[in-house]
Design a protein around this motif. Structure first.
Motif, PDB file in Angstrom:
ATOM      1  N   SER A  34      90.000  10.479  68.322  1.00 48.73           N
ATOM      2  CA  SER A  34      88.791  10.018  67.666  1.00 48.73           C
ATOM      3  C   SER A  34      88.495  10.886  66.462  1.00 48.73           C
ATOM      4  N   MET A  35      88.028  10.263  65.415  1.00 52.18           N
ATOM      5  CA  MET A  35      87.724  10.954  64.177  1.00 52.18           C
ATOM      6  C   MET A  35      86.438  11.743  64.252  1.00 52.18           C
ATOM      7  N   TRP A  36      85.501  11.289  65.061  1.00 48.49           N
ATOM      8  CA  TRP A  36      84.194  11.937  65.133  1.00 48.49           C
ATOM      9  C   TRP A  36      84.103  12.843  66.340  1.00 48.49           C
ATOM     10  N   SER A  37      83.522  14.019  66.124  1.00 46.74           N
ATOM     11  CA  SER A  37      83.266  14.950  67.218  1.00 46.74           C
ATOM     12  C   SER A  37      82.062  14.450  68.012  1.00 46.74           C
ATOM     13  N   ALA A  38      81.816  15.075  69.153  1.00 51.31           N
ATOM     14  CA  ALA A  38      80.632  14.734  69.952  1.00 51.31           C
ATOM     15  C   ALA A  38      79.364  14.962  69.132  1.00 51.31           C
ATOM     16  N   GLN A  39      79.341  16.019  68.327  1.00 51.17           N
ATOM     17  CA  GLN A  39      78.169  16.300  67.478  1.00 51.17           C
ATOM     18  C   GLN A  39      77.979  15.192  66.445  1.00 51.17           C
ATOM     19  N   GLU A  54      84.345  13.668  80.227  1.00 52.07           N
ATOM     20  CA  GLU A  54      84.252  14.861  79.376  1.00 52.07           C
ATOM     21  C   GLU A  54      83.573  14.527  78.056  1.00 52.07           C
ATOM     22  N   ARG A  55      83.975  13.438  77.459  1.00 49.82           N
ATOM     23  CA  ARG A  55      83.401  13.022  76.173  1.00 49.82           C
ATOM     24  C   ARG A  55      81.927  12.682  76.328  1.00 49.82           C
ATOM     25  N   SER A  56      81.587  11.954  77.380  1.00 54.92           N
ATOM     26  CA  SER A  56      80.195  11.581  77.623  1.00 54.92           C
ATOM     27  C   SER A  56      79.328  12.829  77.813  1.00 54.92           C
ATOM     28  N   ALA A  57      79.816  13.778  78.586  1.00 59.63           N
ATOM     29  CA  ALA A  57      79.052  15.020  78.806  1.00 59.63           C
ATOM     30  C   ALA A  57      78.862  15.775  77.495  1.00 59.63           C
ATOM     31  N   LEU A  62      75.226  16.447  75.675  1.00 61.68           N
ATOM     32  CA  LEU A  62      74.852  17.829  75.342  1.00 61.68           C
ATOM     33  C   LEU A  62      74.456  17.910  73.869  1.00 61.68           C
ATOM     34  N   ALA A  63      75.266  17.299  73.014  1.00 58.96           N
ATOM     35  CA  ALA A  63      74.995  17.303  71.571  1.00 58.96           C
ATOM     36  C   ALA A  63      73.748  16.476  71.235  1.00 58.96           C
ATOM     37  N   GLN A  64      73.544  15.353  71.930  1.00 64.57           N
ATOM     38  CA  GLN A  64      72.346  14.540  71.669  1.00 64.57           C
ATOM     39  C   GLN A  64      71.083  15.294  72.054  1.00 64.57           C
TER      40      GLN A  64
END
Length: 191
Positions: A14-19, A70-73, A77-79
């Motif tokens: 994915s191009m976008w990080s969790a942030q 993992e991605r959802s968590a 966290l970032a949201q």
């Protein structure tokens, strides 16, 4: 609805990080919300962060893929952090409602995401073009008679070329007549 970010064409990530995901979602969802609504979003994000962290530790549903958990968590966290940042910004500046265009840091991050998105689209288009060119290329192994092979080697040697380069240039000079005849006008192979 926002277009999905492309994966890197060669890596599949994915191009976008969790942030990036969190900041984009919060920016869109917070638009026009008042202080009380933002406080509610902070509380909701805290609950979701806690729930996804528990799922990640193995206390949650087994129906999700490990990477998705993992991605959802990471996103929740970032949201949660981003909702707190928006809440704190509104309190510090005294805004009654959130307006994304007035959020200097959020606007910088949004521009950076759009630039990366445009760059990813351009890279994906270039990758597609390279693949198409590769598909259009013809790679062939050619067996020539001894006499033809000697002629090609002599020409290649005189011009400082590899025999395959002479054959490639020869193929580029092919002319197909209306009646289907194939010919090559005289030419001099070059580097």
């Amino acid at each position: 609805m926002r277009a999905q970010m492309p994966a890197h064409p060669e890596k599949g990530k994915s191009m976008w990080s969790a942030q990036d995901v969190a900041r984009d979602q919060v920016r869109r969802q917070a638009n026009g919300l008042d202080v009380a609504a933002i406080a509610g979003k902070v509380a909701e994000a805290a609950v979701r962060e806690r729930e996804t962290a528990e799922q990640l530790r193995g206390n949650g549903s087994f129906y999700e893929f490990e990477m998705d958990r993992e991605r959802s968590a990471a996103i929740w966290l970032a949201q949660h952090a981003e909702w707190r940042r928006v809440r704190d910004l509104m309190a510090a500046v005294g805004w009654s409602v959130y307006e994304p265009e007035q959020d200097a840091q959020g606007s910088v991050w949004a521009r950076e995401r759009e630039e990366r998105f445009a760059g990813a689209l351009a890279a994906q288009a270039a990758f597609g073009e390279r693949r198409q060119e590769e598909e259009d290329e013809l790679r062939a192994e050619v067996r020539l008679s001894a006499a033809s092979s000697r002629l090609i080697r002599v020409v290649a040697s005189r011009r400082g070329l590899h025999p395959s380069q002479v054959l490639a240039q020869l193929a580029e000079q092919i002319v197909v007549g209306e009646d289907g005849t194939v010919s090559v006008p005289p030419f001099t192979p070059s580097l």
